[in-house]
Design a protein around this motif. Structure first.
Motif, short mmCIF file in Angstrom:
data_model
loop_
_atom_site.label_atom_id
_atom_site.label_comp_id
_atom_site.label_asym_id
_atom_site.label_seq_id
_atom_site.Cartn_x
_atom_site.Cartn_y
_atom_site.Cartn_z
N GLN A 1 0.81 -1.21 0.00
CA GLN A 1 0.00 0.00 0.00
C GLN A 1 0.85 1.27 0.00
O GLN A 1 0.49 2.26 -0.64
CB GLN A 1 -0.95 0.00 1.20
N LYS A 2 1.97 1.25 0.70
CA LYS A 2 2.83 2.45 0.76
C LYS A 2 3.34 2.84 -0.63
O LYS A 2 3.48 4.03 -0.94
CB LYS A 2 4.00 2.22 1.71
N ALA A 3 3.61 1.84 -1.45
CA ALA A 3 4.11 2.11 -2.81
C ALA A 3 2.99 2.64 -3.70
O ALA A 3 3.23 3.51 -4.55
CB ALA A 3 4.71 0.84 -3.41
N ILE A 4 1.78 2.14 -3.52
CA ILE A 4 0.63 2.65 -4.27
C ILE A 4 0.44 4.14 -3.94
O ILE A 4 0.28 4.98 -4.84
CB ILE A 4 -0.65 1.86 -3.93
N THR A 5 0.50 4.45 -2.66
CA THR A 5 0.36 5.84 -2.21
C THR A 5 1.49 6.71 -2.74
O THR A 5 1.27 7.86 -3.15
CB THR A 5 0.31 5.90 -0.68
N GLU A 6 2.71 6.16 -2.77
CA GLU A 6 3.85 6.94 -3.25
C GLU A 6 3.69 7.30 -4.73
O GLU A 6 3.98 8.44 -5.13
CB GLU A 6 5.15 6.17 -3.05
N LEU A 7 3.24 6.36 -5.55
CA LEU A 7 3.03 6.66 -6.97
C LEU A 7 1.95 7.72 -7.13
O LEU A 7 2.12 8.67 -7.91
CB LEU A 7 2.65 5.38 -7.73
N GLU A 8 0.84 7.57 -6.41
CA GLU A 8 -0.23 8.58 -6.47
C GLU A 8 0.30 9.96 -6.08
O GLU A 8 0.04 10.96 -6.76
CB GLU A 8 -1.36 8.20 -5.51
N THR A 9 1.05 10.01 -4.99
CA THR A 9 1.57 11.27 -4.47
C THR A 9 2.55 11.92 -5.44
O THR A 9 2.49 13.13 -5.69
CB THR A 9 2.26 11.04 -3.10
N PHE B 1 2.53 17.10 -11.29
CA PHE B 1 1.55 17.93 -11.98
C PHE B 1 1.40 19.30 -11.33
O PHE B 1 0.96 20.26 -11.96
CB PHE B 1 0.19 17.23 -12.05
N ASN B 2 1.79 19.40 -10.07
CA ASN B 2 1.77 20.68 -9.37
C ASN B 2 3.14 21.35 -9.33
O ASN B 2 3.38 22.25 -8.52
CB ASN B 2 1.24 20.49 -7.94
N MET B 3 4.03 20.88 -10.22
CA MET B 3 5.37 21.46 -10.39
C MET B 3 6.18 21.39 -9.09
O MET B 3 6.98 22.28 -8.79
CB MET B 3 5.25 22.93 -10.86
N GLN B 4 5.96 20.30 -8.33
CA GLN B 4 6.73 20.09 -7.09
C GLN B 4 7.74 18.98 -7.30
O GLN B 4 7.58 18.13 -8.17
CB GLN B 4 5.79 19.72 -5.94
N GLU B 5 8.79 19.00 -6.48
CA GLU B 5 9.78 17.94 -6.53
C GLU B 5 9.20 16.65 -5.91
O GLU B 5 8.75 16.66 -4.77
CB GLU B 5 11.03 18.35 -5.74
N PRO B 6 9.17 15.53 -6.66
CA PRO B 6 8.59 14.30 -6.10
C PRO B 6 9.47 13.71 -5.00
O PRO B 6 10.70 13.72 -5.12
CB PRO B 6 8.51 13.37 -7.31
N GLU B 7 8.82 13.21 -3.96
CA GLU B 7 9.54 12.59 -2.85
C GLU B 7 9.58 11.07 -3.06
O GLU B 7 8.55 10.45 -3.30
CB GLU B 7 8.85 12.89 -1.53
N ALA B 8 10.78 10.50 -2.95
CA ALA B 8 10.95 9.05 -3.06
C ALA B 8 11.31 8.50 -1.68
O ALA B 8 12.38 8.78 -1.15
CB ALA B 8 12.03 8.72 -4.07
N LYS B 9 10.38 7.73 -1.11
CA LYS B 9 10.60 7.13 0.21
C LYS B 9 10.61 5.60 0.14
O LYS B 9 11.44 4.95 0.75
CB LYS B 9 9.51 7.60 1.19
N VAL B 10 9.67 5.05 -0.60
CA VAL B 10 9.56 3.59 -0.69
C VAL B 10 10.62 3.03 -1.63
O VAL B 10 11.27 2.02 -1.33
CB VAL B 10 8.16 3.19 -1.17
N TYR B 11 10.81 3.69 -2.77
CA TYR B 11 11.79 3.25 -3.76
C TYR B 11 13.01 4.16 -3.73
O TYR B 11 12.92 5.32 -3.30
CB TYR B 11 11.15 3.26 -5.16
N PRO B 12 14.16 3.68 -4.23
CA PRO B 12 15.36 4.51 -4.19
C PRO B 12 15.30 5.73 -5.12
O PRO B 12 16.03 6.69 -4.93
CB PRO B 12 16.49 3.55 -4.62
N TYR B 13 14.42 5.66 -6.13
CA TYR B 13 14.26 6.76 -7.06
C TYR B 13 12.78 7.00 -7.32
O TYR B 13 11.93 6.19 -6.98
CB TYR B 13 14.97 6.45 -8.40
N GLN B 14 12.48 8.11 -7.96
CA GLN B 14 11.11 8.41 -8.39
C GLN B 14 10.57 7.28 -9.25
O GLN B 14 11.24 6.79 -10.16
CB GLN B 14 11.15 9.71 -9.20
N ILE B 15 9.35 6.82 -8.95
CA ILE B 15 8.71 5.76 -9.74
C ILE B 15 7.73 6.35 -10.75
O ILE B 15 7.52 5.78 -11.82
CB ILE B 15 8.02 4.71 -8.85
N ALA B 16 7.14 7.49 -10.48
CA ALA B 16 6.20 8.10 -11.42
C ALA B 16 6.91 8.44 -12.73
O ALA B 16 7.98 9.07 -12.71
CB ALA B 16 5.59 9.37 -10.81
N PHE B 17 6.34 7.99 -13.85
CA PHE B 17 6.89 8.25 -15.18
C PHE B 17 8.33 7.73 -15.32
O PHE B 17 9.14 8.30 -16.03
CB PHE B 17 6.82 9.74 -15.52
#
Length: 340
Positions: free
Chosen positions: A165-173, A179-195
């Motif tokens: 569940q934490k990874a599902i939330t991380e991708l959503e976040t 999309f809000n021009m913010q720096e994505p936070e990577a906590k569950v994975y070592p790098y950004q997973i989105a895109f």
């Protein structure tokens, strides 16, 4: 309890797979007289949905298994290692979803469509294989029976729900942050997973293979009952919520045409052949999400070797890759008179 009562426990009931196990027991009308939900102390007292109501979550302890016939575990390897032996000693059969017992020679590793007879030698613990292994061997088994598979090369494209569940939330976040021009936070994975795609699932080990890749290699031989099958794997995490995809190349001893492979797979249990390139019919995670079947398509001959096939295999990793396979093992025990 009456003579015919069947008491089932779901351990790790508050997690994504635990909740899916409860839903699967309900949907398949598993004949349990009583179903109980267990989790860690911090979740005790909360509720999880089941049928028309809710189950109150109980704390999992070493003494939880008295009077329980079957326990479906999805609470992590450390929890399984600690509590499964206590359940087994109490006469409860454990079907464990973690990697804790999979390669134990005393523990069957079972996919009901592939090696159902292995349940016969259980000692009250049965292991549920890795999600990516399950969907692959369901497809490989009928082809192996027909033409004997010599070698498998698999690359996976695995959904974040496989992490939890934490990874599902991380991708959503991360999607919202980007999309809000913010720096994505990577906590569950070592790098950004989105895109992005991460060619690392679990930690690196011998020969720079990850544990996920090693699981696929070793588990396939154990489930198929044939150490001669050579397997090599590259496992990749992709920004998909549900559904693992796999590109699988096999080399067989006997020649199989693509048409022959389609015909064999169309008759095999648990498989839907979804393969019509002219109509753009091929399996995708969106198609498989929420479904029980393993979908296979893009079936074609490998023109670089004499007896080779390429396959594209997709399944819901939380359903067939975890909860459904565990419940199917329970159903197998029931039909063979080994439960209750």
């Amino acid at each position: 309890m009456g003579r015919g009562d069947l008491v089932v426990a779901v351990c790790g009931a508050t997690g994504a797979v635990g909740r899916e196990m409860l839903k699967t027991l309900e949907q398949r009308d598993f004949p349990a007289t009583t179903v109980r939900a267990f989790a860690s102390a911090r979740s005790a007292g909360t509720t999880v949905p089941f049928k028309d109501g809710e189950l109150v979550v109980e704390e999992l302890t070493e003494d939880s298994f008295k009077g329980i016939h079957l326990a479906l575990f999805s609470a992590g390897g450390a929890t399984s290692k600690k509590f499964a032996p206590h359940a087994a000693k109490a006469g409860c059969i454990v079907v464990d979803n973690s990697s804790a017992w999979r390669m134990d020679p005393e523990v069957p590793l079972v996919v009901p469509e592939v090696n159902p007879d292995d349940v016969a030698w259980h000692k009250n613990i049965i292991a549920n294989p890795n999600c990516s292994t399950i969907q692959m061997v369901v497809v490989l088994k009928p082809l192996h029976d027909a033409a004997k598979i010599k070698r498998v090369i698999v690359s996976t494209y695995q959904a974040v729900s496989g992490t939890g569940q934490k990874a599902i939330t991380e991708l959503e976040t991360q999607v919202r942050q980007l999309f809000n021009m913010q720096e994505p936070e990577a906590k569950v994975y070592p790098y950004q997973i989105a895109f992005n795609c991460l060619p690392q699932i679990d930690v690196f080990s011998e020969g720079d293979y990850t544990f996920e890749e090693i699981k696929m290699i070793k588990e396939t031989a154990k489930i198929m009952g044939d150490e001669s099958i050579k397997v090599t794997a590259t496992t990749v995490r992709v920004p998909v919520f549900y559904g693992h995809s796999e590109s699988v190349n096999i080399e067989t001893e006997e020649k199989l045409t693509a048409a022959q492979a389609r015909a064999i797979l169309a008759q095999a249990p648990g498989i839907t052949v979804y393969d019509n390139p002219s109509e753009k019919f091929y399996p995708m995670p969106l198609l498989a999400a929420g479904e029980d079947e393993v979908f296979v398509g893009r079936i074609r001959e490998d023109q670089t070797i004499d007896n080779g096939l390429n396959l594209w295999i997709v399944a819901d990793n939380i359903r067939k890759g975890a909860a459904l396979n565990a419940v199917q093992i329970a159903e197998l025990l029931l039909t063979r008179g080994m439960l209750g």
